[in-house]
Scaffold this motif. Structure first.
Motif, PDB file in Angstrom:
ATOM      1  N   GLY B  38       0.817  -1.205   0.000  1.00  0.00           N
ATOM      2  CA  GLY B  38       0.000   0.000   0.000  1.00  0.00           C
ATOM      3  C   GLY B  38       0.848   1.251   0.000  1.00  0.00           C
ATOM      4  O   GLY B  38       0.427   2.290  -0.483  1.00  0.00           O
ATOM      5  N   SER B 117       3.476  23.492  -5.417  1.00  0.00           N
ATOM      6  CA  SER B 117       2.718  23.731  -4.193  1.00  0.00           C
ATOM      7  C   SER B 117       2.912  25.139  -3.650  1.00  0.00           C
ATOM      8  O   SER B 117       2.324  25.488  -2.630  1.00  0.00           O
ATOM      9  CB  SER B 117       3.114  22.709  -3.128  1.00  0.00           C
ATOM     10  OG  SER B 117       4.435  22.954  -2.704  1.00  0.00           O
ATOM     11  N   PHE B 158       5.237   4.102  -9.281  1.00  0.00           N
ATOM     12  CA  PHE B 158       4.588   3.603  -8.073  1.00  0.00           C
ATOM     13  C   PHE B 158       3.212   2.991  -8.345  1.00  0.00           C
ATOM     14  O   PHE B 158       2.477   2.673  -7.422  1.00  0.00           O
ATOM     15  CB  PHE B 158       4.559   4.648  -6.953  1.00  0.00           C
ATOM     16  CG  PHE B 158       3.829   5.927  -7.253  1.00  0.00           C
ATOM     17  CD1 PHE B 158       2.472   5.937  -7.530  1.00  0.00           C
ATOM     18  CD2 PHE B 158       4.511   7.135  -7.214  1.00  0.00           C
ATOM     19  CE1 PHE B 158       1.819   7.121  -7.773  1.00  0.00           C
ATOM     20  CE2 PHE B 158       3.847   8.326  -7.465  1.00  0.00           C
ATOM     21  CZ  PHE B 158       2.506   8.318  -7.741  1.00  0.00           C
ATOM     22  N   MET B 159       2.842   2.828  -9.648  1.00  0.00           N
ATOM     23  CA  MET B 159       1.633   2.095 -10.023  1.00  0.00           C
ATOM     24  C   MET B 159       2.071   0.728 -10.551  1.00  0.00           C
ATOM     25  O   MET B 159       2.401   0.578 -11.725  1.00  0.00           O
ATOM     26  CB  MET B 159       0.907   2.883 -11.120  1.00  0.00           C
ATOM     27  CG  MET B 159      -0.369   2.258 -11.593  1.00  0.00           C
ATOM     28  SD  MET B 159      -1.717   2.552 -10.444  1.00  0.00           S
ATOM     29  CE  MET B 159      -2.408   4.051 -11.163  1.00  0.00           C
ATOM     30  N   ALA B 161       0.792  -1.942 -11.550  1.00  0.00           N
ATOM     31  CA  ALA B 161       0.107  -2.622 -12.652  1.00  0.00           C
ATOM     32  C   ALA B 161       0.807  -2.389 -13.977  1.00  0.00           C
ATOM     33  O   ALA B 161       0.689  -3.200 -14.903  1.00  0.00           O
ATOM     34  CB  ALA B 161      -1.347  -2.142 -12.739  1.00  0.00           C
ATOM     35  N   SER B 176       2.058  14.998 -17.335  1.00  0.00           N
ATOM     36  CA  SER B 176       1.485  14.506 -16.088  1.00  0.00           C
ATOM     37  C   SER B 176       1.778  13.027 -15.926  1.00  0.00           C
ATOM     38  O   SER B 176       1.619  12.236 -16.865  1.00  0.00           O
ATOM     39  CB  SER B 176      -0.045  14.738 -16.135  1.00  0.00           C
ATOM     40  OG  SER B 176      -0.744  13.691 -15.525  1.00  0.00           O
ATOM     41  N   GLY B 178       0.005  11.034 -14.207  1.00  0.00           N
ATOM     42  CA  GLY B 178      -1.275  10.342 -14.339  1.00  0.00           C
ATOM     43  C   GLY B 178      -1.645  10.099 -15.785  1.00  0.00           C
ATOM     44  O   GLY B 178      -2.152   9.034 -16.141  1.00  0.00           O
ATOM     45  N   ILE B 179      -1.385  11.082 -16.640  1.00  0.00           N
ATOM     46  CA  ILE B 179      -1.689  10.904 -18.065  1.00  0.00           C
ATOM     47  C   ILE B 179      -0.748   9.884 -18.681  1.00  0.00           C
ATOM     48  O   ILE B 179      -1.138   9.094 -19.548  1.00  0.00           O
ATOM     49  CB  ILE B 179      -1.596  12.249 -18.811  1.00  0.00           C
ATOM     50  CG1 ILE B 179      -2.728  13.181 -18.368  1.00  0.00           C
ATOM     51  CG2 ILE B 179      -1.623  12.038 -20.313  1.00  0.00           C
ATOM     52  CD1 ILE B 179      -4.090  12.809 -18.879  1.00  0.00           C
ATOM     53  N   LEU B 181       0.311   7.274 -17.289  1.00  0.00           N
ATOM     54  CA  LEU B 181      -0.302   5.980 -16.964  1.00  0.00           C
ATOM     55  C   LEU B 181      -1.570   5.755 -17.791  1.00  0.00           C
ATOM     56  O   LEU B 181      -1.797   4.662 -18.322  1.00  0.00           O
ATOM     57  CB  LEU B 181      -0.634   5.926 -15.473  1.00  0.00           C
ATOM     58  CG  LEU B 181       0.580   5.898 -14.539  1.00  0.00           C
ATOM     59  CD1 LEU B 181       0.165   6.195 -13.104  1.00  0.00           C
ATOM     60  CD2 LEU B 181       1.282   4.545 -14.635  1.00  0.00           C
ATOM     61  N   ALA B 182      -2.407   6.774 -17.900  1.00  0.00           N
ATOM     62  CA  ALA B 182      -3.656   6.618 -18.655  1.00  0.00           C
ATOM     63  C   ALA B 182      -3.365   6.235 -20.102  1.00  0.00           C
ATOM     64  O   ALA B 182      -4.020   5.358 -20.674  1.00  0.00           O
ATOM     65  CB  ALA B 182      -4.470   7.919 -18.593  1.00  0.00           C
ATOM     66  N   PHE B 185      -2.276   2.554 -20.367  1.00  0.00           N
ATOM     67  CA  PHE B 185      -3.389   1.601 -20.307  1.00  0.00           C
ATOM     68  C   PHE B 185      -4.202   1.624 -21.601  1.00  0.00           C
ATOM     69  O   PHE B 185      -4.673   0.584 -22.073  1.00  0.00           O
ATOM     70  CB  PHE B 185      -4.286   1.906 -19.104  1.00  0.00           C
ATOM     71  CG  PHE B 185      -3.647   1.565 -17.779  1.00  0.00           C
ATOM     72  CD1 PHE B 185      -3.101   0.306 -17.563  1.00  0.00           C
ATOM     73  CD2 PHE B 185      -3.588   2.488 -16.748  1.00  0.00           C
ATOM     74  CE1 PHE B 185      -2.521  -0.026 -16.337  1.00  0.00           C
ATOM     75  CE2 PHE B 185      -3.024   2.179 -15.522  1.00  0.00           C
ATOM     76  CZ  PHE B 185      -2.472   0.913 -15.317  1.00  0.00           C
ATOM     77  N   LEU B 186      -4.394   2.822 -22.183  1.00  0.00           N
ATOM     78  CA  LEU B 186      -5.145   2.902 -23.441  1.00  0.00           C
ATOM     79  C   LEU B 186      -4.388   2.219 -24.573  1.00  0.00           C
ATOM     80  O   LEU B 186      -4.988   1.526 -25.410  1.00  0.00           O
ATOM     81  CB  LEU B 186      -5.428   4.367 -23.804  1.00  0.00           C
ATOM     82  CG  LEU B 186      -6.462   5.077 -22.922  1.00  0.00           C
ATOM     83  CD1 LEU B 186      -6.517   6.566 -23.258  1.00  0.00           C
ATOM     84  CD2 LEU B 186      -7.844   4.439 -23.103  1.00  0.00           C
TER      85      LEU B 186
END
Lengths: 718, 718
Positions: B38, B117, B158-159, B161, B176, B178-179, B181-182, B185-186
């Protein structure tokens, strides 16, 4: 079977629907069944391998097909609901005669070689249709791959792979049998179950409207997708879509965007292409119109489970587990004109308690890496008074996020069920698990940020489309005559400008003060009577392009200038005119000059497929830059007329060329009046008010043409 | 690993590329490795479970992580290539010092809490960067999920999968994490293998340009996808994209379409939003720019295997097994301006011998239900001299069509390899089989008609983008001065209209004949000298909106009218002006009237990110209707300037408002001159020639403004 918006276990559509024997038969006979793999007559029996009712292969040579004994003729299976004909085209009429004799109630005709192949095929199709009608048989096709009904395991399609489709609640009506299959595979790939997929083919009998009525009545169907290449009876389609939309969402994809051949009928006809009109008509009927099959599937995936009340404004909330994809979704929504509303202070307070300090807690809400508070965040956004539907994007991160837990939290909130849409990214196997869990909650799961934006936009479009009432109430203003739905009248012949303006004035439209002069002396008297500068025009219904031939003279102030204008008008050559020596004389129209204002084109036409249509656009060069005019089917309700005005480019509405903002109700009244005119006169082919000038005193029709006759006969236009 | 356009078995990128220790490390240490599932420090070690090199978990408390003994400090593993830091932000500088001491060559910093930040985080980021630079460490991040390199099984993300992604030949650089990773997957869902996927995060050190250079040199990479939210150094990105495009296709998706906040800097600045400029710059650099992640994936799926030679016109052939989907593809291509060329008579003859009589044998070619002649049909279309790339759609129909056989036939033809794209529909399991077979042939397989259209359009866009040379050769005409790449000069201050026009005239632009008058007597003398009606304007660099304040008087013919104009000009209140009592006097500009013509806006600005930019648009209301102006980075090559002209709406190019067609070379010369001007003067913030009138004698600059200073300091604009 997907559990998204689960229907009752028992079939609940009205018993005895006319198409029930076709799409939900108790017994099926495959005529032309074959024992040879690769033949369509073999594939068809294979596709029906799971059919739970009575299934008869029919082959005069007998034998077995896929383990089932063939009967020699339909007459051996009297009372069969559905006959699927997998036979050559020339054999079809005879096979239908057999079917009628055996009491068959519906037939699918797969063969091509009918109306699509030329006049001979068209005659064959007429014969087949006549036999079917005489025998009380509803006929799907010809020239179709068939239909798929995975819920009832009744899939009559010569592509056997579709027999194993995921059952579900989406209905599909495709003009093309190939597209029906393509959509079915795309739905399956998106994990969306199918209720019924129908390829209409030539649609000799069973039409869009028929299947829509079946799906509207079928309570197992929660959303309907359409693929439209072109329709024969536009009004029947519109009516059926409207009836269906009252019960469940309809999403439509229209082919023909780039085909301009149908666009070039006349000046305004050229702008009112059939593709644009079909789209406009479907939207007016309440359908969500999309631009491709992938968008169709994303919209159906969402709308089968999520529908919000009719509203012009729909509040979309967005919760994202990763900022990057959240930005992509918000950006795609913004590009479609969907602005995410601000959240209420109470919601912001709740979110502040749930999320770390540095996360973005407006709308969209970015949770940072999703944690156990994620479900509560989704629920808080769903509970916000400004929010009607919530989109959630979060990458599938085992340990960090379990999407169905998040959805369960959200849908547990009062009224949140059916208002949440999830999207994620992850390995395919994980997505299948997530989808199962979410389906059980009635929450759709999409697999890309773009699909989420498309699905949310579809929810908004569906709610907006229903917010504009399209009935025609009693007229509310004196500008519209009191018989809006009166019996059809006739004009009799194409009108000259004065007659056209007089007719329009009778519908409450304002026109400039004018005098008709039958000769020069009368013209000079008119100039004196009108006083000040006038416009002098040739008055002859045969002269369509008055300006081009020197038939319009603006700012004529004195007798000398008037004579010059009249000389120019007298010199115009008019087709079919014998000239002065033949005793023909020019007639003149003198009008006072109009005040300044923005100029628009308002018109109407009678479309061969959709009937009376009202058109609103910009004139001249502005039209070329601003794109096609706004089209709506007539007559127009007050709300529809206003919605039509609001579809103008915002740069125009806000005050074009330094003018004040457009007087929306006044322009809407003009649109309604013209819509009523074309609806009330069955021989009016085209009305052109070009331009209508938006003066400080209200809209003024500066030029007008009312043409009779069939649209197809005209060329060159106004 | 996908075999689409297979690379050599051995790694072939230049040895010692600066980023090789980062993306292709021989040894990795995970600092902050954790035994607690986790935690990110656990997930990171899990993601690296297949790494074939040396892998050290680093944890001062020792212990084991996923079966590997942890070392206490990086100093225990000297010479490690890559340190992956999964530690809180405040610990990062110290960890980097350890890494530098241990001779580490590259680091990934996952933590957020840096520049994104606020100011404190920005200082922390500066410190970390300074440590890394001093220690010779290339740093990816901070604030990123990491990268995936499935080919070398080096996935530091750190993902976890994504450790199992399909290896392949597509490189991805996402702003990004996140992108990143997105997209991964696509791509996997589309069956497209990944060579390297990188999330830049804050990009403190490793930038778009750095990763692009790595991928350009890496021969295992056959296509590159970009996700851009906003860049710091636009020119470096453009240069890196251009270098990459010379070797392999680049597809880019830019976020920010609907964000208008950056759009409102000044009158023209408002039109030159950063999103529009980023898109334009990437296209100019040769990238294929798409509108979403799904389109990015479809374009990459095709371009990784299919690239045609640079050309303004690319011939697309289309073969379809079902008419409906074929129509959808042709329609979608047509909507993107891609017209399918006619096939040669010899091709038509070959097709007539291969297909049944009633099938459509033009382009598209509809085979009806696909049979064993399908491969020969594809090959015949591919062999047509007008065809550069062939798209094929056919539903997966076992028995009727085996797509790889069709592709084998097609690619066997001379020169057809790498020129065929397949799309199909069918059950997922069948598609996976088909994809494997086609991948081995170097033929991409897509799964919807829309994706096929997107992929084919990407092939066309890639070829077109490379067809416009973007170098700046020696000037070919006298209209451009002879030092296009000379050293930067300075203007010194914002110019008044006369000075601006004089400067522009020096670059070969035509301006109206004019006289500067320092007082009224001089103005009257100028009127007499110019003869005929003139335009009288206030001449003061501080008056930006001359017309709005009564500073422009057109058609002044006589001394009385001139005095009235001068009175109005004298009454203008000028900010910072002491008025007549302070000894300040108005100055006047008198110009001859210009002949009629279409008016355009031509301008330039110095963008903070992309540097000098040339802008071409329509004026006033036309601009509001026609959409944003055309933007290109300066200086402009002759070809680029012509391409920029051709990007105007066709209604304008063909002859706007009844004018003759636009003189393209003359307008292109104006664009080049202005591009050279802004490129040569390093303090020019904005040039506005508004309007430039296209007269019968050539383009004429009717008003001009040349402003100096930083763009950010200006408000209100011209």
């Amino acid at each position: 079977m997907t559990a998204v918006r689960p229907a009752a276990d028992e079939a609940v559509e009205p018993a005895g629907h006319a198409l029930a024997p076709l799409f939900r038969p108790a017994s099926i006979a495959v005529v032309g069944a074959s024992a040879s793999p690769g033949k369509a007559g073999y594939a068809m029996v294979q596709a029906l391998r799971g059919f739970p009712g009575v299934l008869h292969p029919v082959n005069p040579r007998g034998g077995e097909v896929l383990g089932r004994p063939a009967i020699g003729s339909l007459r051996e299976a009297p009372g069969t609901d559905l006959a699927v004909l997998v036979v050559p085209p020339d054999v079809v009429p005879g096979a239908l005669e057999d079917a009628a004799a055996a009491g068959v109630r519906a037939a699918v005709v797969c063969a091509g070689g009918f109306a699509e192949s030329g006049p001979e095929g068209a005659r064959l199709q007429e014969r087949a249709l006549a036999v079917a009608r005489a025998g009380g048989i509803r006929l799907l096709g010809p020239n179709t791959s068939g239909f798929m009904n995975p819920v009832d395991r009744a899939t009559a399609n010569f592509m056997p792979a579709v027999a194993d489709l995921l059952p579900g609640t989406v209905g599909v009506v495709a003009q093309s049998g190939g597209i029906n299959l393509a959509i079915a595979f795309l739905l399956a790939r998106a994990g969306v179950g199918l209720r019924l997929g129908v390829g209409l083919g030539n649609a000799a009998d069973v039409s869009f409207a028929d299947v829509l009525d079946f799906l509207a009545a079928d309570e197992r169907t929660t959303a309907v997708g359409l693929h439209v290449e072109g329709v024969a009876d536009g009004r029947a389609l519109v009516t059926a879509v409207r009836r269906t939309v009252a019960r469940k969402p309809v999403v439509a994809f229209c082919v023909g965007r780039s085909d301009v051949s149908a666009f070039a009928r006349s000046h305004t006809g050229a702008m009112a292409g059939s593709w644009a009109l079909t789209r406009a008509a479907l939207e007016q009927a309440g359908a969500v119109v999309v631009d491709g099959l992938d968008d169709l599937v994303a919209a159906l995936a969402v709308l089968r489970a999520v529908r919000v009340p009719a509203a012009r404004e729909v509040g979309v909330g967005l919760v994202t587990g990763q900022a990057g994809p959240g930005l992509v979704v918000a950006d795609a929504l913004g590009a479609r004109g969907i602005v995410l509303p601000a959240l209420a202070p109470t919601t912001r307070e709740r979110l502040a308690g749930l999320l770390p300090p540095l996360t973005y807690q407006a709308n969209p809400v970015d949770t940072g890496r999703p944690t156990e508070t994620f479900p509560a965040v989704v629920e808080a956004v769903a509970a916000d008074p400004a929010i009607d539907v919530v989109g959630v994007f979060a990458l599938d991160e085992p340990g960090a996020l379990e999407p169905s837990a998040a959805a369960r939290g959200a849908t547990a909130g009062a009224g949140a069920a059916g208002r949440v849409v999830f999207a994620t990214g992850g390995p395919d196997a994980a997505l299948a698990d997530r989808r199962r869990a979410l389906d059980a909650l009635g929450v759709p799961l999409l697999t890309s940020p773009g699909a989420l934006a498309t699905g949310l936009a579809a929810v908004v479009a569906d709610a907006r489309a229903r917010a504009v009432r399209d009935v025609v109430p009693e007229p509310a203003t004196a500008a519209v005559p009191t018989q809006p739905a009166g019996p059809a009248r006739s004009i009799g012949r194409t009108l000259d400008e004065h007659e056209a303006k007089t007719l329009l004035a009778g519908y409450g439209l304002r026109t400039p003060r004018r005098v008709v002069a039958d000769d020069r002396a009368a013209a000079h008297a008119a100039l004196a009577a009108l006083g000040g500068p006038v416009v002098v025009k040739v008055l002859d219904a045969r002269v369509l392009h008055k300006s081009d031939v020197g038939g319009v003279h603006v700012g004529v102030r004195d007798p000398a200038a008037l004579d010059a204008a009249l000389d120019a008008i007298d010199a115009i050559e008019v087709p079919g005119d014998g000239g002065a020596e033949a005793g023909e004389r020019r007639r003149y129209l003198l009008e006072e000059l109009a005040p300044a204002g923005v100029e628009l084109i308002v018109g109407a036409l009678r479309d061969a497929v959709f009937g009376p249509v009202v058109l609103l656009g910009l004139g001249g060069v502005a039209a070329e830059l601003a794109g096609p005019p706004v089209l709506r089917l007539a007559p127009l309700s007050p709300e529809r007329a206003l919605e039509m005005v609001d579809a103008l480019p915002s740069a125009v509405l806000a005050g074009f060329r330094g003018a004040p903002a457009v007087d929306r109700p006044a322009l809407a009244a003009v649109l309604r009046a013209i819509g009523t005119l074309v609806s009330e006169h069955d021989d009016v082919a085209e009305v052109d008010c070009n331009p209508v000038r938006l003066t400080a005193d209200g809209p003024l029709v500066l030029d007008a043409l009312v043409m009779t006759g069939r649209t197809e006969e005209r060329h060159g236009g106004v």
